[in-house]
Design a protein around this motif. Structure first.
Motif, mmCIF file in Angstrom:
data_model
loop_
_atom_site.group_PDB
_atom_site.id
_atom_site.type_symbol
_atom_site.label_atom_id
_atom_site.label_comp_id
_atom_site.label_asym_id
_atom_site.label_seq_id
_atom_site.Cartn_x
_atom_site.Cartn_y
_atom_site.Cartn_z
ATOM 1 N N GLY A 66 70.563 -8.826 -33.432
ATOM 2 C CA GLY A 66 69.809 -7.869 -32.524
ATOM 3 C C GLY A 66 68.157 -8.087 -32.891
ATOM 4 N N LYS A 67 67.236 -8.007 -32.012
ATOM 5 C CA LYS A 67 65.834 -8.019 -32.465
ATOM 6 C C LYS A 67 65.513 -6.574 -32.747
ATOM 7 N N VAL A 68 64.645 -6.576 -33.553
ATOM 8 C CA VAL A 68 63.992 -5.065 -34.038
ATOM 9 C C VAL A 68 62.556 -4.917 -33.899
ATOM 10 N N VAL B 277 65.657 -1.319 -31.396
ATOM 11 C CA VAL B 277 66.468 -2.617 -31.534
ATOM 12 C C VAL B 277 67.152 -2.781 -30.275
ATOM 13 N N GLU B 278 67.450 -4.259 -29.933
ATOM 14 C CA GLU B 278 67.704 -4.730 -28.858
ATOM 15 C C GLU B 278 68.735 -5.751 -29.226
ATOM 16 N N ALA B 279 70.099 -5.480 -28.902
ATOM 17 C CA ALA B 279 71.166 -6.545 -29.189
ATOM 18 C C ALA B 279 71.216 -7.331 -28.095
ATOM 19 N N TYR C 145 71.269 -6.992 -37.568
ATOM 20 C CA TYR C 145 69.788 -7.016 -36.926
ATOM 21 C C TYR C 145 68.922 -7.785 -37.773
ATOM 22 N N ALA C 146 67.805 -8.567 -37.015
ATOM 23 C CA ALA C 146 67.142 -9.515 -37.897
ATOM 24 C C ALA C 146 65.985 -8.952 -38.424
ATOM 25 N N SER C 147 65.071 -9.325 -39.433
ATOM 26 C CA SER C 147 63.971 -8.495 -40.310
ATOM 27 C C SER C 147 63.102 -8.198 -39.184
ATOM 28 N N ALA C 148 61.981 -7.500 -39.416
ATOM 29 C CA ALA C 148 60.878 -7.045 -38.645
ATOM 30 C C ALA C 148 59.867 -6.378 -39.714
#
Length: 111
Positions: free
Chosen positions: A7-9, A34-36, A98-101
């Motif tokens: 998921g994008k964070v 977050v967006e899965a 989730y990915a890093s951000a």
């Protein structure tokens, strides 16, 4: 082997003040969005967050850790015992979900 996309964070963070005295607490608040894959997702775990300070040569050092609440919000108090102009950010490391951000960089002046 199933390699599901992470998921994008998005990390939003801000300080309640831009200038403090040495030893004075400043409140850092924000939200982890977050967006899965396939749509918006609610955070169901305590996602880790790291407050970082930029030092010489553009390197970042970890100065505090926290986690977000189930609604994605977070709040913590910081204080510094040196007079300086600091560049800070909040980092969410990559997890199994989730990915890093990183948040935007924000400034704090300690007098």
């Amino acid at each position: 082997m199933n390699l599901a996309k992470k998921g994008k964070v998005k990390v939003d963070a801000k300080l309640d003040k831009g200038k403090v005295k040495k030893g004075e607490k400043v409140k850092l608040t924000g939200k982890l969005g977050v967006e899965a894959p396939g749509g918006l997702d609610a955070i169901t775990t305590d996602e880790p967050l790291i407050v970082q300070q930029q030092v010489s040569a553009g390197a970042w050092i970890d100065i505090a850790t926290s986690s977000c609440r189930p609604n994605g919000g977070f709040s913590l108090s910081l204080s510094f015992n040196v007079s300086a102009s600091l560049s800070l950010r909040v980092y969410h490391p990559e997890t199994t979900i989730y990915a890093s951000a990183y948040s935007s960089v924000f400034a704090l002046v300690v007098i």
